[in-house]
Design a protein around this motif. Sequence first.
Motif, short mmCIF file in Angstrom:
data_model
loop_
_atom_site.label_atom_id
_atom_site.label_comp_id
_atom_site.label_asym_id
_atom_site.label_seq_id
_atom_site.Cartn_x
_atom_site.Cartn_y
_atom_site.Cartn_z
N GLN A 1 13.62 -73.43 -22.17
CA GLN A 1 13.26 -74.02 -23.46
C GLN A 1 13.58 -75.52 -23.36
OE1 GLN A 1 15.11 -72.12 -26.76
NE2 GLN A 1 14.32 -73.58 -28.24
N LEU A 2 12.59 -76.35 -23.66
CA LEU A 2 12.69 -77.78 -23.39
C LEU A 2 12.68 -78.59 -24.69
CD1 LEU A 2 10.82 -79.53 -20.59
CD2 LEU A 2 10.53 -80.41 -22.87
N THR A 3 13.50 -79.64 -24.74
CA THR A 3 13.46 -80.63 -25.82
C THR A 3 13.48 -82.00 -25.17
OG1 THR A 3 15.87 -80.68 -26.04
CG2 THR A 3 14.68 -79.16 -27.49
N GLY A 4 12.87 -82.97 -25.84
CA GLY A 4 12.85 -84.31 -25.28
C GLY A 4 12.46 -85.35 -26.30
N GLU A 5 12.56 -86.60 -25.88
CA GLU A 5 12.14 -87.71 -26.72
C GLU A 5 11.60 -88.80 -25.82
OE1 GLU A 5 13.74 -90.51 -30.38
OE2 GLU A 5 15.18 -89.32 -29.26
N ASP A 6 10.45 -89.37 -26.20
CA ASP A 6 9.87 -90.43 -25.38
C ASP A 6 10.29 -91.81 -25.89
OD1 ASP A 6 8.07 -91.22 -27.43
OD2 ASP A 6 6.48 -89.93 -26.66
N GLU A 7 9.88 -92.85 -25.16
CA GLU A 7 10.24 -94.23 -25.50
C GLU A 7 9.67 -94.67 -26.84
OE1 GLU A 7 8.64 -96.16 -22.06
OE2 GLU A 7 10.47 -95.81 -20.88
N TRP A 8 8.67 -93.98 -27.34
CA TRP A 8 8.09 -94.31 -28.64
C TRP A 8 8.78 -93.54 -29.76
CZ3 TRP A 8 2.34 -93.65 -26.83
CH2 TRP A 8 2.01 -94.71 -25.97
N LYS A 9 9.88 -92.87 -29.42
CA LYS A 9 10.70 -92.09 -30.37
C LYS A 9 9.98 -90.84 -30.89
CE LYS A 9 14.08 -94.95 -30.04
NZ LYS A 9 14.96 -94.71 -28.93
N ILE A 10 8.99 -90.35 -30.16
CA ILE A 10 8.34 -89.09 -30.51
C ILE A 10 9.18 -87.96 -29.92
CG2 ILE A 10 6.30 -87.62 -30.22
CD1 ILE A 10 4.65 -90.22 -30.08
N LYS A 11 9.53 -87.00 -30.74
CA LYS A 11 10.31 -85.84 -30.28
C LYS A 11 9.35 -84.77 -29.77
CE LYS A 11 14.33 -86.61 -33.19
NZ LYS A 11 15.01 -87.39 -32.22
N TRP A 12 9.78 -84.09 -28.72
CA TRP A 12 8.97 -83.08 -28.05
C TRP A 12 9.75 -81.78 -27.90
CZ3 TRP A 12 3.96 -84.08 -26.65
CH2 TRP A 12 3.56 -85.42 -26.69
N ILE A 13 9.04 -80.65 -27.96
CA ILE A 13 9.60 -79.35 -27.60
C ILE A 13 8.59 -78.68 -26.67
CG2 ILE A 13 10.97 -79.04 -29.69
CD1 ILE A 13 8.77 -77.11 -30.70
N GLY A 14 9.05 -77.68 -25.97
CA GLY A 14 8.12 -76.98 -25.10
C GLY A 14 8.79 -75.90 -24.29
N THR A 15 8.02 -75.32 -23.43
CA THR A 15 8.49 -74.30 -22.51
C THR A 15 8.13 -74.75 -21.09
OG1 THR A 15 8.13 -72.60 -24.15
CG2 THR A 15 8.37 -71.86 -21.88
N LEU A 16 9.12 -74.76 -20.24
CA LEU A 16 8.96 -75.11 -18.83
C LEU A 16 9.05 -73.82 -18.03
CD1 LEU A 16 9.02 -77.00 -16.31
CD2 LEU A 16 11.49 -77.22 -16.70
N ILE A 17 8.02 -73.54 -17.26
CA ILE A 17 7.99 -72.37 -16.38
C ILE A 17 7.97 -72.88 -14.95
CG2 ILE A 17 6.73 -70.30 -15.66
CD1 ILE A 17 7.79 -70.12 -18.55
N ILE A 18 8.95 -72.45 -14.16
CA ILE A 18 9.04 -72.87 -12.75
C ILE A 18 9.00 -71.63 -11.87
CG2 ILE A 18 10.46 -73.95 -10.97
CD1 ILE A 18 11.63 -75.75 -13.12
N ARG A 19 8.13 -71.69 -10.86
CA ARG A 19 8.08 -70.64 -9.84
C ARG A 19 8.39 -71.30 -8.50
NH1 ARG A 19 3.18 -70.18 -12.34
NH2 ARG A 19 2.11 -70.74 -10.44
N SER A 20 9.07 -70.60 -7.63
CA SER A 20 9.34 -71.08 -6.27
C SER A 20 8.42 -70.33 -5.33
CB SER A 20 10.79 -70.85 -5.89
OG SER A 20 11.64 -71.61 -6.70
N GLU A 21 7.47 -71.02 -4.77
CA GLU A 21 6.54 -70.38 -3.84
C GLU A 21 7.11 -70.35 -2.42
OE1 GLU A 21 3.78 -68.86 -4.79
OE2 GLU A 21 4.15 -69.44 -6.86
N LYS A 22 7.72 -71.46 -2.00
CA LYS A 22 8.33 -71.57 -0.68
C LYS A 22 9.67 -72.26 -0.88
CE LYS A 22 3.87 -72.30 1.57
NZ LYS A 22 3.04 -73.27 2.28
N PRO A 23 10.61 -72.06 0.03
CA PRO A 23 11.90 -72.75 -0.12
C PRO A 23 11.70 -74.27 -0.27
CG PRO A 23 12.02 -71.13 1.63
CD PRO A 23 10.57 -71.22 1.21
N GLY A 24 12.31 -74.82 -1.31
CA GLY A 24 12.24 -76.25 -1.54
C GLY A 24 11.02 -76.72 -2.32
N GLU A 25 10.04 -75.84 -2.54
CA GLU A 25 8.83 -76.21 -3.29
C GLU A 25 8.80 -75.48 -4.61
OE1 GLU A 25 5.24 -75.66 -1.07
OE2 GLU A 25 6.01 -76.73 0.67
#
Length: 158
Positions: A51-75
């Motif tokens: 679960q992701l939260t953030g804010e950009d340089e223009w002061k816009i607040k962001w939420i989201g979902t980050l999905i990460i898969r590991s296909e190969k070691p290190g990638e």
Amino acid sequence: MKQFYLFSALLPLAIVLPLAFLSGQELTEPRVLGEKQAPAGGALRVAGAYQLTGEDEWKIKWIGTLIIRSEKPGEIVGYIDWIGAGGQCGREIIEGTFEIETRRLRFTGKEIEMENSIVRAVYQAELSPNLKVIGGKWNGYRNQGPGGVFKATRIELH
């Protein structure tokens, strides 16, 4: 007893299912669909849903979902489903690297799907020692759009 878990933070952003349900085996612990178990020897896992939260340089607040898969070691490959406070939204397809020794991630937005006022970015981040939080920053890809900071917390079912 078979169990079935469905979790969606921001429909259809994150769907979590136990793999045992799909295979018909007894379920002992829920896992993120597509996530591989940590290899023997205690190697770090970065793959999962966050679960992701953030804010950009223009002061816009962001939420989201980050999905990460590991296909190969290190990638790593995956996506971020973004929603901005001003109605911006879209899915950013990402790919990059994960350095196990330093717990550092570097990834780049390769493509935007369902785009509504978002742009690709380049990310630098670090996975916390407890493997539950990714913190970092982004810069607009080729200086398109503002930079920002984010925190992503691993989604866990108990």
